[in-house]
Motif scaffolding. Structure first.
Motif, mmCIF file in Angstrom:
data_model
loop_
_atom_site.group_PDB
_atom_site.id
_atom_site.type_symbol
_atom_site.label_atom_id
_atom_site.label_comp_id
_atom_site.label_asym_id
_atom_site.label_seq_id
_atom_site.Cartn_x
_atom_site.Cartn_y
_atom_site.Cartn_z
ATOM 1 N N ILE A 29 0.826 -1.088 -0.091
ATOM 2 C CA ILE A 29 0.002 0.205 0.007
ATOM 3 C C ILE A 29 0.975 1.314 0.045
ATOM 4 O O ILE A 29 0.595 2.069 -0.669
ATOM 5 C CB ILE A 29 -0.911 0.031 1.107
ATOM 6 N N VAL A 30 1.869 1.158 0.754
ATOM 7 C CA VAL A 30 2.721 2.367 0.759
ATOM 8 C C VAL A 30 3.573 2.590 -0.765
ATOM 9 O O VAL A 30 3.425 3.797 -1.109
ATOM 10 C CB VAL A 30 3.885 2.197 2.063
ATOM 11 N N GLY A 31 3.789 1.695 -1.159
ATOM 12 C CA GLY A 31 4.553 1.500 -2.696
ATOM 13 C C GLY A 31 3.698 2.169 -3.502
ATOM 14 O O GLY A 31 3.991 3.185 -4.358
ATOM 15 N N GLN A 32 2.296 1.806 -3.480
ATOM 16 C CA GLN A 32 1.064 2.264 -4.423
ATOM 17 C C GLN A 32 0.880 3.845 -4.014
ATOM 18 O O GLN A 32 0.655 4.622 -4.762
ATOM 19 C CB GLN A 32 -0.082 1.309 -4.348
ATOM 20 N N PHE A 33 0.982 4.073 -2.761
ATOM 21 C CA PHE A 33 0.718 5.451 -2.403
ATOM 22 C C PHE A 33 1.802 6.353 -3.090
ATOM 23 O O PHE A 33 1.611 7.579 -3.717
ATOM 24 C CB PHE A 33 0.833 5.790 -0.837
ATOM 25 N N LEU A 34 3.033 6.190 -2.911
ATOM 26 C CA LEU A 34 4.182 6.664 -3.369
ATOM 27 C C LEU A 34 4.133 6.933 -4.928
ATOM 28 O O LEU A 34 4.170 7.791 -5.594
ATOM 29 C CB LEU A 34 5.366 5.903 -3.210
ATOM 30 N N PHE A 35 3.658 5.789 -5.418
ATOM 31 C CA PHE A 35 3.605 5.646 -6.962
ATOM 32 C C PHE A 35 2.597 6.520 -7.344
ATOM 33 O O PHE A 35 2.761 7.480 -8.408
ATOM 34 C CB PHE A 35 3.293 4.297 -7.280
ATOM 35 N N LEU A 40 -0.009 13.343 -8.715
ATOM 36 C CA LEU A 40 -0.385 14.564 -7.912
ATOM 37 C C LEU A 40 0.700 15.698 -8.293
ATOM 38 O O LEU A 40 0.478 16.832 -8.608
ATOM 39 C CB LEU A 40 -0.376 14.440 -6.350
ATOM 40 N N VAL A 41 1.862 15.253 -7.895
ATOM 41 C CA VAL A 41 2.940 16.202 -8.451
ATOM 42 C C VAL A 41 3.226 16.630 -9.737
ATOM 43 O O VAL A 41 3.432 17.645 -9.957
ATOM 44 C CB VAL A 41 4.535 15.542 -7.888
ATOM 45 N N VAL A 54 6.652 17.602 -16.803
ATOM 46 C CA VAL A 54 6.927 16.630 -16.025
ATOM 47 C C VAL A 54 8.261 16.805 -15.072
ATOM 48 O O VAL A 54 9.101 16.765 -15.392
ATOM 49 C CB VAL A 54 7.376 15.164 -16.824
ATOM 50 N N PRO A 55 7.954 17.104 -13.754
ATOM 51 C CA PRO A 55 8.960 17.433 -13.055
ATOM 52 C C PRO A 55 9.856 16.445 -12.778
ATOM 53 O O PRO A 55 9.429 15.160 -12.506
ATOM 54 C CB PRO A 55 8.271 17.925 -11.835
ATOM 55 N N VAL A 56 11.188 16.590 -12.112
ATOM 56 C CA VAL A 56 11.984 15.523 -11.808
ATOM 57 C C VAL A 56 11.302 14.865 -10.538
ATOM 58 O O VAL A 56 11.472 13.590 -10.481
ATOM 59 C CB VAL A 56 13.301 16.268 -11.410
ATOM 60 N N ALA A 57 10.737 15.477 -9.505
ATOM 61 C CA ALA A 57 10.063 14.774 -8.734
ATOM 62 C C ALA A 57 9.098 13.507 -9.148
ATOM 63 O O ALA A 57 9.104 12.487 -8.307
ATOM 64 C CB ALA A 57 9.385 15.565 -7.601
ATOM 65 N N PHE A 58 8.460 13.691 -10.264
ATOM 66 C CA PHE A 58 7.745 12.615 -10.711
ATOM 67 C C PHE A 58 8.361 11.377 -10.956
ATOM 68 O O PHE A 58 7.949 10.345 -10.535
ATOM 69 C CB PHE A 58 7.320 12.988 -12.260
ATOM 70 N N TRP A 59 9.685 11.423 -11.437
ATOM 71 C CA TRP A 59 10.469 10.373 -11.536
ATOM 72 C C TRP A 59 10.941 9.430 -10.341
ATOM 73 O O TRP A 59 11.230 8.446 -10.149
ATOM 74 C CB TRP A 59 11.696 10.742 -12.567
ATOM 75 N N PHE A 60 11.228 10.481 -9.184
ATOM 76 C CA PHE A 60 11.697 10.055 -7.954
ATOM 77 C C PHE A 60 10.540 9.471 -7.266
ATOM 78 O O PHE A 60 10.721 8.530 -6.685
ATOM 79 C CB PHE A 60 12.228 11.145 -7.129
ATOM 80 N N PHE A 61 9.323 9.597 -7.402
ATOM 81 C CA PHE A 61 8.139 9.236 -6.930
ATOM 82 C C PHE A 61 7.849 7.697 -7.795
ATOM 83 O O PHE A 61 7.387 6.964 -7.188
ATOM 84 C CB PHE A 61 7.079 9.923 -6.744
ATOM 85 N N LEU A 67 9.865 0.805 -7.001
ATOM 86 C CA LEU A 67 10.901 -0.307 -6.321
ATOM 87 C C LEU A 67 10.016 -1.059 -5.201
ATOM 88 O O LEU A 67 10.202 -2.218 -4.857
ATOM 89 C CB LEU A 67 11.945 0.485 -5.776
ATOM 90 N N ILE A 68 9.369 -0.277 -4.413
ATOM 91 C CA ILE A 68 8.590 -0.983 -3.084
ATOM 92 C C ILE A 68 7.517 -1.840 -3.617
ATOM 93 O O ILE A 68 7.446 -2.840 -3.071
ATOM 94 C CB ILE A 68 8.073 -0.001 -2.389
ATOM 95 N N THR A 69 6.834 -1.536 -4.683
ATOM 96 C CA THR A 69 5.689 -2.418 -5.325
ATOM 97 C C THR A 69 6.387 -3.659 -6.002
ATOM 98 O O THR A 69 5.730 -4.733 -5.626
ATOM 99 C CB THR A 69 5.147 -1.451 -6.377
ATOM 100 N N LEU A 70 7.720 -3.506 -6.634
ATOM 101 C CA LEU A 70 8.258 -4.682 -7.102
ATOM 102 C C LEU A 70 8.774 -5.537 -5.767
ATOM 103 O O LEU A 70 8.684 -6.731 -6.111
ATOM 104 C CB LEU A 70 9.599 -4.219 -7.872
ATOM 105 N N VAL A 71 9.207 -4.857 -4.683
ATOM 106 C CA VAL A 71 9.491 -5.896 -3.938
ATOM 107 C C VAL A 71 8.514 -6.624 -3.172
ATOM 108 O O VAL A 71 8.280 -8.012 -2.920
ATOM 109 C CB VAL A 71 10.123 -5.006 -2.440
ATOM 110 N N TYR A 72 7.149 -5.841 -3.111
ATOM 111 C CA TYR A 72 5.938 -6.432 -2.765
ATOM 112 C C TYR A 72 5.713 -7.772 -3.678
ATOM 113 O O TYR A 72 5.346 -8.830 -3.278
ATOM 114 C CB TYR A 72 4.783 -5.427 -2.704
ATOM 115 N N GLY A 73 5.873 -7.456 -5.164
ATOM 116 C CA GLY A 73 5.492 -8.287 -6.057
ATOM 117 C C GLY A 73 6.321 -9.777 -6.100
ATOM 118 O O GLY A 73 5.737 -10.755 -6.078
ATOM 119 N N LEU A 74 7.678 -9.334 -5.508
ATOM 120 C CA LEU A 74 8.610 -10.446 -5.492
ATOM 121 C C LEU A 74 8.301 -11.528 -4.290
ATOM 122 O O LEU A 74 8.039 -12.616 -4.620
ATOM 123 C CB LEU A 74 9.986 -9.950 -5.320
#
Length: 112
Positions: A29-35, A40-41, A54-61, A67-74
Motif C-alpha cells: 500500500i505504501v508503494g502504491q501511495f508513493l507511485f 499529484l506532483v 513532468v517535474p524531476v520529482a515525478f521520476w523519483f516518486f 521499487l517498493i511495489t516490485l519488492v511486494y510483487g516479488l
C-alpha cells in the motif's frame, strides 16, 4: 439482491484489507501511495506552469513507488507486478539519466 450484493462486497473488502492484513500488505500500500503521488506532483507542476510538464520529482516518486511495489510483487510472487515494475524501473532511471545529461553544460557553454 442489492442487500446480498452489498454483503458480498463488504465481505470481500473485509477479507482483502482486514483479515489478510500484514506488514507486506502495508508495504504494498505504501508503494502504491508513493507511485500515485507522482500524478499529484505532475498535476500541480502542470497547473503552476499552465502547460503539461513532468517535474524531476515525478521520476523519483516513480522509482520509490515502483521499487517498493516490485519488492511486494516479488514477495507475493505476482508475475504481473514483477514484470510491470521491473521493466518500468529501467525507464524511470533512464529518464533521470537523460535529464541529468541535458542539464550539464556542454563544452561550448563552458568555454563560451
Amino acid at each position: 439482491m442489492l442487500i446480498q450484493l452489498s454483503h458480498d462486497v463488504g465481505g470481500y473488502l473485509y477479507d482483502v484489507f482486514i483479515a489478510r492484513f500484514d506488514m507486506w500488505l502495508l508495504l504494498g500500500i505504501v508503494g502504491q501511495f508513493l507511485f500515485g503521488m507522482r500524478f499529484l506532483v505532475q498535476w500541480i507542476a502542470s497547473e503552476r506552469a499552465g502547460r503539461s510538464v513532468v517535474p524531476v520529482a515525478f521520476w523519483f516518486f516513480s522509482i520509490g513507488g515502483g521499487l517498493i511495489t516490485l519488492v511486494y510483487g516479488l514477495y507475493k510472487r505476482e508475475p504481473v507486478i514483477i514484470l510491470g515494475q521491473g521493466l518500468s524501473l529501467f525507464i524511470y532511471l533512464r529518464n533521470l539519466a537523460l535529464i541529468r545529461r541535458n542539464r550539464r553544460p556542454t563544452a561550448v557553454e563552458e568555454t563560451g
